[in-house]
Structure formats: structure tokens, C-alpha cells
Write a protein that holds these residues in place. Sequence first.
Motif, mmCIF file in Angstrom:
data_model
loop_
_atom_site.group_PDB
_atom_site.id
_atom_site.type_symbol
_atom_site.label_atom_id
_atom_site.label_comp_id
_atom_site.label_asym_id
_atom_site.label_seq_id
_atom_site.Cartn_x
_atom_site.Cartn_y
_atom_site.Cartn_z
ATOM 1 N N PRO A 86 49.434 47.978 45.608
ATOM 2 C CA PRO A 86 48.666 47.208 44.627
ATOM 3 C C PRO A 86 49.305 47.278 43.244
ATOM 4 O O PRO A 86 49.830 48.325 42.854
ATOM 5 C CB PRO A 86 47.301 47.888 44.620
ATOM 6 C CG PRO A 86 47.249 48.682 45.868
ATOM 7 C CD PRO A 86 48.657 49.028 46.232
ATOM 8 N N VAL A 87 49.298 46.190 42.526
ATOM 9 C CA VAL A 87 49.852 46.135 41.173
ATOM 10 C C VAL A 87 48.707 46.072 40.176
ATOM 11 O O VAL A 87 47.777 45.300 40.345
ATOM 12 C CB VAL A 87 50.805 44.939 40.985
ATOM 13 C CG1 VAL A 87 52.075 45.137 41.786
ATOM 14 C CG2 VAL A 87 50.142 43.637 41.377
ATOM 15 N N LYS A 88 48.773 46.909 39.173
ATOM 16 C CA LYS A 88 47.704 46.994 38.179
ATOM 17 C C LYS A 88 48.237 46.499 36.844
ATOM 18 O O LYS A 88 49.272 46.963 36.382
ATOM 19 C CB LYS A 88 47.249 48.453 38.076
ATOM 20 C CG LYS A 88 46.067 48.676 37.195
ATOM 21 C CD LYS A 88 45.635 50.127 37.329
ATOM 22 C CE LYS A 88 44.975 50.603 36.071
ATOM 23 N NZ LYS A 88 44.611 52.005 36.142
ATOM 24 N N GLU A 144 41.593 47.580 37.753
ATOM 25 C CA GLU A 144 41.772 48.276 39.015
ATOM 26 C C GLU A 144 42.439 47.315 39.995
ATOM 27 O O GLU A 144 42.247 46.100 39.904
ATOM 28 C CB GLU A 144 40.423 48.725 39.583
ATOM 29 C CG GLU A 144 39.728 49.777 38.752
ATOM 30 C CD GLU A 144 38.410 50.209 39.377
ATOM 31 O OE1 GLU A 144 38.154 49.874 40.550
ATOM 32 O OE2 GLU A 144 37.642 50.879 38.681
ATOM 33 N N ALA A 145 43.215 47.863 40.918
ATOM 34 C CA ALA A 145 43.877 47.029 41.921
ATOM 35 C C ALA A 145 43.788 47.714 43.274
ATOM 36 O O ALA A 145 43.884 48.938 43.362
ATOM 37 C CB ALA A 145 45.333 46.792 41.536
ATOM 38 N N LYS A 146 43.578 46.911 44.305
ATOM 39 C CA LYS A 146 43.544 47.454 45.662
ATOM 40 C C LYS A 146 44.055 46.402 46.629
ATOM 41 O O LYS A 146 44.013 45.200 46.350
ATOM 42 C CB LYS A 146 42.132 47.898 46.044
ATOM 43 C CG LYS A 146 41.124 46.771 46.114
ATOM 44 C CD LYS A 146 39.740 47.291 46.458
ATOM 45 C CE LYS A 146 38.735 46.137 46.466
ATOM 46 N NZ LYS A 146 37.393 46.593 46.763
ATOM 47 N N THR A 147 44.551 46.869 47.769
ATOM 48 C CA THR A 147 45.023 45.969 48.805
ATOM 49 C C THR A 147 43.855 45.624 49.718
ATOM 50 O O THR A 147 43.143 46.509 50.179
ATOM 51 C CB THR A 147 46.153 46.618 49.616
ATOM 52 O OG1 THR A 147 47.213 46.961 48.728
ATOM 53 C CG2 THR A 147 46.678 45.671 50.675
ATOM 54 N N GLY A 149 42.413 42.469 52.821
ATOM 55 C CA GLY A 149 42.909 41.569 53.853
ATOM 56 C C GLY A 149 43.491 40.292 53.288
ATOM 57 O O GLY A 149 44.319 39.645 53.919
ATOM 58 N N GLU A 150 43.076 39.899 52.078
ATOM 59 C CA GLU A 150 43.576 38.675 51.457
ATOM 60 C C GLU A 150 44.828 38.895 50.629
ATOM 61 O O GLU A 150 45.514 37.948 50.274
ATOM 62 C CB GLU A 150 42.498 38.070 50.563
ATOM 63 C CG GLU A 150 41.303 37.571 51.321
ATOM 64 C CD GLU A 150 40.271 36.949 50.401
ATOM 65 O OE1 GLU A 150 40.605 36.662 49.237
ATOM 66 O OE2 GLU A 150 39.137 36.757 50.854
ATOM 67 N N GLY A 151 45.124 40.131 50.265
ATOM 68 C CA GLY A 151 46.285 40.429 49.428
ATOM 69 C C GLY A 151 45.990 41.535 48.443
ATOM 70 O O GLY A 151 45.330 42.505 48.773
ATOM 71 N N CYS A 152 46.454 41.390 47.209
ATOM 72 C CA CYS A 152 46.236 42.382 46.161
ATOM 73 C C CYS A 152 45.088 41.891 45.282
ATOM 74 O O CYS A 152 45.214 40.869 44.607
ATOM 75 C CB CYS A 152 47.493 42.565 45.325
ATOM 76 S SG CYS A 152 47.288 43.697 43.944
ATOM 77 N N GLU A 153 43.976 42.616 45.281
ATOM 78 C CA GLU A 153 42.802 42.236 44.495
ATOM 79 C C GLU A 153 42.792 43.021 43.189
ATOM 80 O O GLU A 153 42.755 44.244 43.193
ATOM 81 C CB GLU A 153 41.536 42.523 45.285
ATOM 82 C CG GLU A 153 40.270 42.127 44.582
ATOM 83 C CD GLU A 153 39.054 42.414 45.414
ATOM 84 O OE1 GLU A 153 38.290 43.337 45.045
ATOM 85 O OE2 GLU A 153 38.878 41.741 46.448
ATOM 86 N N LEU A 207 50.042 41.267 33.413
ATOM 87 C CA LEU A 207 50.707 41.711 34.632
ATOM 88 C C LEU A 207 52.203 41.529 34.428
ATOM 89 O O LEU A 207 52.679 40.419 34.166
ATOM 90 C CB LEU A 207 50.227 40.877 35.821
ATOM 91 C CG LEU A 207 50.753 41.262 37.193
ATOM 92 C CD1 LEU A 207 50.317 42.685 37.550
ATOM 93 C CD2 LEU A 207 50.263 40.282 38.232
ATOM 94 N N TYR A 208 52.936 42.626 34.531
ATOM 95 C CA TYR A 208 54.378 42.557 34.325
ATOM 96 C C TYR A 208 55.066 41.958 35.542
ATOM 97 O O TYR A 208 54.544 42.013 36.652
ATOM 98 C CB TYR A 208 54.927 43.942 34.003
ATOM 99 C CG TYR A 208 54.440 44.433 32.668
ATOM 100 C CD1 TYR A 208 54.922 43.875 31.495
ATOM 101 C CD2 TYR A 208 53.457 45.407 32.577
ATOM 102 C CE1 TYR A 208 54.457 44.279 30.257
ATOM 103 C CE2 TYR A 208 52.981 45.824 31.339
ATOM 104 C CZ TYR A 208 53.488 45.260 30.188
ATOM 105 O OH TYR A 208 53.014 45.659 28.970
ATOM 106 N N PRO A 209 56.234 41.372 35.370
ATOM 107 C CA PRO A 209 56.896 40.703 36.497
ATOM 108 C C PRO A 209 57.332 41.691 37.570
ATOM 109 O O PRO A 209 57.648 42.840 37.274
ATOM 110 C CB PRO A 209 58.106 40.028 35.849
ATOM 111 C CG PRO A 209 58.360 40.793 34.609
ATOM 112 C CD PRO A 209 57.030 41.293 34.145
ATOM 113 N N PRO A 210 57.354 41.236 38.820
ATOM 114 C CA PRO A 210 57.873 42.089 39.895
ATOM 115 C C PRO A 210 59.386 42.205 39.787
ATOM 116 O O PRO A 210 60.012 41.496 39.004
ATOM 117 C CB PRO A 210 57.468 41.331 41.160
ATOM 118 C CG PRO A 210 57.360 39.914 40.724
ATOM 119 C CD PRO A 210 56.910 39.944 39.292
ATOM 120 N N GLU A 211 59.970 43.081 40.574
ATOM 121 C CA GLU A 211 61.420 43.232 40.568
ATOM 122 C C GLU A 211 62.082 41.907 40.928
ATOM 123 O O GLU A 211 61.630 41.193 41.810
ATOM 124 C CB GLU A 211 61.835 44.291 41.576
ATOM 125 C CG GLU A 211 61.413 45.689 41.184
ATOM 126 C CD GLU A 211 61.893 46.716 42.201
ATOM 127 O OE1 GLU A 211 62.921 46.479 42.861
ATOM 128 O OE2 GLU A 211 61.220 47.742 42.306
#
Length: 119
Positions: free
Chosen positions: A17-19, A29-32, A34-38, A49-53
Amino acid sequence: MRIRNLYNPPTMKDRAPVKPWTPSGMTAEAKTTGEGCEITVTGSGVSWLYPPEQDGLAKVVWERADGGTMTGIDNNNTVAIFPGVTVLARLCGYEDASLVTMLKTANLPLVFAAADHPY
């Protein structure tokens, strides 16, 4: 143009999860699920939200579960996350930085081009 998925399928269930960063007075707060990252943000204001790699690609973008592509701010690719619940469903990367502009002009979602074959 060559499009490359980071995952097959490119779902957020494959990532931790990305916070987002929040200013004082706000929480996130972030959690994984069934739909993805909530991501749940409380307070009034904007969190980021900072960019992913980049993984060697021109750009990597998040896609929300509702189909809205979050491309970020032009100069640093951070994405504004507003209070409430945001579900990130996909993470897509591509080699040509003009892809998002082209798809927006054609009114197509990013997931339209997210496949490991020439477009």
C-alpha cells in the motif's frame, strides 16, 4: 509506440500500500483490498502522493478504480489526493512521454494502451 505493463495484470494488489504525504492536521491510511490500494485521507486540504519508481520508463502513472487516470503535476509527477477514499487499481508505465496526452485527446483511458504488444 511500445507500451509496457509493470505487472501482468498491472494491478495494485501486487504492490505494498502507498500512503500519501499529508500536512499537519490531516491523516492518511492505506491498505490493500480486493479492488487495489485503498487510501483514506481525513482533514481539510490536500495530501500528495509521490510518483512510483520509474523503472527505466518515461513515465509511470496511477489509475484510479473509477477509471480516472492520475497523471500528476507536470514538473514532479506528484498527485493531489483529497479528503475521502481513493482506490488505486493499476500502475502503468510507458516509454514515450506523449502517451497520456494522446489518449486524453482521443478520450481513451490509460488502460486502453496498457498491454505488452505494439500499439
